[in-house]
Design a protein around this motif. Structure first.
Motif, short mmCIF file in Angstrom:
data_model
loop_
_atom_site.label_atom_id
_atom_site.label_comp_id
_atom_site.label_asym_id
_atom_site.label_seq_id
_atom_site.Cartn_x
_atom_site.Cartn_y
_atom_site.Cartn_z
N GLU A 49 0.84 -1.19 0.00
CA GLU A 49 0.00 0.00 0.00
C GLU A 49 0.88 1.25 0.00
OE1 GLU A 49 -2.70 -0.09 3.22
OE2 GLU A 49 -3.73 -1.93 2.58
N ASP A 50 0.55 2.17 -0.91
CA ASP A 50 1.28 3.43 -1.00
C ASP A 50 0.26 4.56 -0.81
OD1 ASP A 50 2.88 5.62 -1.57
OD2 ASP A 50 3.88 4.66 -3.26
N ASP A 51 0.18 5.05 0.43
CA ASP A 51 -0.81 6.08 0.75
C ASP A 51 -0.50 7.40 0.04
OD1 ASP A 51 -2.03 4.23 2.36
OD2 ASP A 51 -1.02 4.91 4.19
N ILE A 52 0.79 7.69 -0.17
CA ILE A 52 1.16 8.97 -0.82
C ILE A 52 0.67 9.00 -2.26
CG2 ILE A 52 3.08 10.41 -1.53
CD1 ILE A 52 4.62 9.39 0.88
N LEU A 53 0.90 7.92 -3.01
CA LEU A 53 0.46 7.86 -4.39
C LEU A 53 -1.06 7.88 -4.48
CD1 LEU A 53 1.15 7.61 -7.37
CD2 LEU A 53 1.30 5.12 -7.05
N VAL A 54 -1.73 7.17 -3.56
CA VAL A 54 -3.19 7.16 -3.58
C VAL A 54 -3.74 8.54 -3.29
CG1 VAL A 54 -5.23 6.27 -2.41
CG2 VAL A 54 -3.36 4.72 -2.96
N GLN A 55 -3.15 9.26 -2.35
CA GLN A 55 -3.62 10.62 -2.04
C GLN A 55 -3.38 11.58 -3.21
OE1 GLN A 55 -1.76 11.85 1.59
NE2 GLN A 55 -2.87 10.32 2.86
N TYR A 56 -2.26 11.39 -3.93
CA TYR A 56 -2.00 12.25 -5.09
C TYR A 56 -3.04 12.01 -6.18
CZ TYR A 56 0.04 13.84 -9.45
OH TYR A 56 0.23 14.44 -10.69
N ILE A 57 -3.33 10.75 -6.46
CA ILE A 57 -4.31 10.45 -7.50
C ILE A 57 -5.68 10.99 -7.12
CG2 ILE A 57 -5.51 8.57 -8.68
CD1 ILE A 57 -2.93 6.93 -8.44
N MET A 58 -6.10 10.82 -5.87
CA MET A 58 -7.40 11.29 -5.44
C MET A 58 -7.46 12.82 -5.42
SD MET A 58 -9.01 8.54 -5.24
CE MET A 58 -10.54 9.28 -4.73
N SER A 59 -6.35 13.47 -5.12
CA SER A 59 -6.34 14.94 -5.17
C SER A 59 -6.48 15.45 -6.61
CB SER A 59 -5.05 15.48 -4.56
OG SER A 59 -3.91 15.08 -5.31
N GLN A 60 -5.89 14.75 -7.59
CA GLN A 60 -6.06 15.13 -8.99
C GLN A 60 -7.50 14.91 -9.46
OE1 GLN A 60 -3.73 16.58 -11.12
NE2 GLN A 60 -2.52 16.76 -9.23
N LEU A 61 -8.12 13.81 -8.94
CA LEU A 61 -9.49 13.55 -9.33
C LEU A 61 -10.48 14.49 -8.66
CD1 LEU A 61 -9.55 9.62 -9.27
CD2 LEU A 61 -9.29 11.15 -11.26
N GLN A 63 -10.27 17.63 -8.69
CA GLN A 63 -10.41 18.84 -9.52
C GLN A 63 -11.62 18.69 -10.45
OE1 GLN A 63 -6.73 19.52 -11.59
NE2 GLN A 63 -5.49 19.51 -9.69
N PRO A 64 -12.21 19.80 -10.86
CA PRO A 64 -13.42 19.70 -11.70
C PRO A 64 -13.17 19.01 -13.03
CG PRO A 64 -13.23 21.90 -10.75
CD PRO A 64 -11.94 21.20 -10.44
N ASN A 65 -12.05 19.33 -13.71
CA ASN A 65 -11.77 18.73 -15.01
C ASN A 65 -10.30 18.30 -15.06
OD1 ASN A 65 -13.83 21.30 -15.84
ND2 ASN A 65 -14.38 19.25 -16.60
N PRO A 66 -9.97 17.15 -14.51
CA PRO A 66 -8.58 16.69 -14.54
C PRO A 66 -8.15 16.26 -15.94
CG PRO A 66 -9.98 15.00 -13.61
CD PRO A 66 -10.85 16.20 -13.82
N ASP A 67 -6.81 16.30 -16.18
CA ASP A 67 -6.26 15.91 -17.48
C ASP A 67 -5.59 14.53 -17.30
OD1 ASP A 67 -5.14 15.58 -19.92
OD2 ASP A 67 -4.14 17.53 -19.97
N PRO A 68 -6.07 13.49 -17.95
CA PRO A 68 -5.49 12.15 -17.76
C PRO A 68 -4.06 12.06 -18.26
CG PRO A 68 -7.07 12.13 -19.56
CD PRO A 68 -7.20 13.48 -18.90
N ARG A 69 -3.68 12.85 -19.27
CA ARG A 69 -2.31 12.80 -19.79
C ARG A 69 -1.31 13.34 -18.77
NH1 ARG A 69 -3.51 15.95 -25.27
NH2 ARG A 69 -4.58 17.21 -23.69
N VAL A 70 -1.69 14.42 -18.09
CA VAL A 70 -0.80 14.98 -17.06
C VAL A 70 -0.68 14.00 -15.88
CG1 VAL A 70 -0.50 16.90 -15.44
CG2 VAL A 70 -1.35 17.34 -17.76
N MET A 71 -1.78 13.37 -15.50
CA MET A 71 -1.75 12.40 -14.40
C MET A 71 -0.85 11.21 -14.75
SD MET A 71 -5.72 12.33 -13.11
CE MET A 71 -5.34 11.03 -11.94
N GLN A 72 -0.90 10.76 -16.00
CA GLN A 72 -0.06 9.64 -16.40
C GLN A 72 1.42 10.02 -16.36
OE1 GLN A 72 -1.33 7.61 -19.93
NE2 GLN A 72 0.72 6.78 -20.37
N VAL A 73 1.74 11.26 -16.77
CA VAL A 73 3.13 11.71 -16.72
C VAL A 73 3.64 11.72 -15.29
CG1 VAL A 73 4.67 13.68 -17.13
CG2 VAL A 73 3.01 13.02 -18.88
#
Length: 270
Positions: A49-61, A63-73
Motif C-alpha cells: 500500500e502506497d498512501d502517498i500515491l493514492v492521495q495524489y491520484i485522489m487529489s487530482q481527481l 479537480q473539476p476537469n482533470p487531465d489524464p495525460r498529465v496524471m499519467q506523466v
C-alpha cells in the motif's frame, strides 16, 4: 517554465488512448466508489500500500476537469510501465460513471450484483448442506432408535421363550410325581386326602373348644374308689341258696366331693 517544457516533451513522447480526449465532469462522479478501486490497483501493482500515491491520484481527481495525460506523466515515476494501463482503466471508469445514475460506474454495480449473487448462492449451498446433514443425523437417530426397539423386542422374545420352557419343564416334573388317573387308588387319593384333612382339623379344634369352656385348664374328672364300684352278682342256678354278703370294709365310705359336678350315687354291696 523549464518543468512545463519537460512535461510537454514527455506528453509528446507518450502515446495516449483515444478515450483520453473525453472530458469528465468530476461533480457527477462519486469518488467514494472510485477510491477503493484505486487502492486495490496500486497495491496489486506495487505489492504494497502506497498512501502517498493514492492521495495524489485522489487529489487530482478532486479537480473539476482533470487531465489524464498529465496524471499519467506524474505517476509514471511510481508505476513506471504500468502507468499507461492504470490510467486507461481509471479514465474509462470515470467516463462511464459520469453518465451513470448515482455517479457509480456500471461495472461496479454489476460486480456488486455478482458478488451478492455469489454470496446468496453460497448461503443457499450452506443451508442445503446443513439441511442435508440434519436429515442424515435424524435418519441415523431414527435408525438407532429402530435398532434399539428391535433389540428390546428380541430380548423380550427370548425372555418369554425361556419362561415358557421353564414352565413346561416344571409342569413335566409335576406330572411325573403325580399318580396317573387310571392307577389303583389314584381316583381315591384326592377324597382320602380331604377326609384326613377334615379329621385333623376336627381333632385340633376339640381341645380348643374344651379350653374355651372350662377356662385355662379343664376340671379333674371324679375318680371313685375301687370298693365303691358295684360288682355284678353272679348268676345262681335255680333252687340254690344265695351266698352270704361280704363284710363292708371301713374305707368303703365315699370321700367328700369337691367340684361343680354332682356326686355319684353311693354304691351298695350285693
Amino acid at each position: 517554465a523549464r518543468f512545463g517544457n519537460k512535461e510537454r516533451r514527455e506528453m509528446q513522447r507518450m502515446k495516449f488512448p483515444p478515450h483520453f480526449s473525453a472530458k469528465v465532469d468530476m461533480t457527477k462522479v462519486q469518488l467514494e466508489a472510485i477510491e477503493p478501486w484505486v487502492v486495490q490497483q496500486i497495491t496489486e501493482i506495487l505489492g504494497l500500500e502506497d498512501d502517498i500515491l493514492v492521495q495524489y491520484i485522489m487529489s487530482q481527481l478532486a479537480q473539476p476537469n482533470p487531465d489524464p495525460r498529465v496524471m499519467q506523466v506524474y505517476i509514471t515515476g511510481f508505476l513506471e510501465n504500468q502507468a499507461p494501463q492504470f490510467m486507461s482503466e481509471l479514465w474509462r471508469l470515470l467516463v462511464s460513471a459520469q453518465d451513470a445514475v448515482g455517479g457509480i460506474p456500471p461495472e461496479f454495480v454489476e460486480k456488486k450484483k455478482e458478488e451478492l449473487r455469489l454470496k446468496k448462492a453460497e448461503q443457499e449451498r450452506l443451508n442445503a448442506e446443513l439441511a442435508r446433514r440434519r436429515e442424515e443425523l435424524e435418519q441415523a437417530a431414527r435408525a438407532a432408535q429402530a435398532a434399539d426397539e428391535e433389540r428390546a423386542r428380541a430380548a423380550q422374545a427370548q425372555m418369554t421363550d425361556a419362561r415358557a420352557r421353564l414352565e413346561a419343564k416344571l409342569a413335566a416334573k409335576l406330572q411325573g410325581h403325580a399318580p396317573p388317573a387310571d392307577a389303583p387308588g389314584g381316583q381315591a387319593a384326592a377324597p382320602l386326602a380331604g377326609v384326613c384333612a377334615t379329621a385333623a382339623s376336627s381333632s385340633s379344634a376339640a381341645p380348643q373348644s374344651r379350653r374355651s369352656r372350662w377356662g385355662a385348664s379343664p376340671p379333674r374328672a371324679y375318680q371313685a374308689p375301687l370298693s365303691a364300684v358295684p360288682v355284678p352278682a353272679p348268676s345262681l342256678a335255680a333252687g340254690s341258696p344265695a351266698p352270704p354278703a361280704p363284710p363292708r370294709p371301713p374305707d368303703a365310705v365315699p370321700r367328700a366331693h369337691t367340684g361343680s359336678a354332682s356326686p355319684p350315687p353311693q354304691a351298695h354291696a350285693v
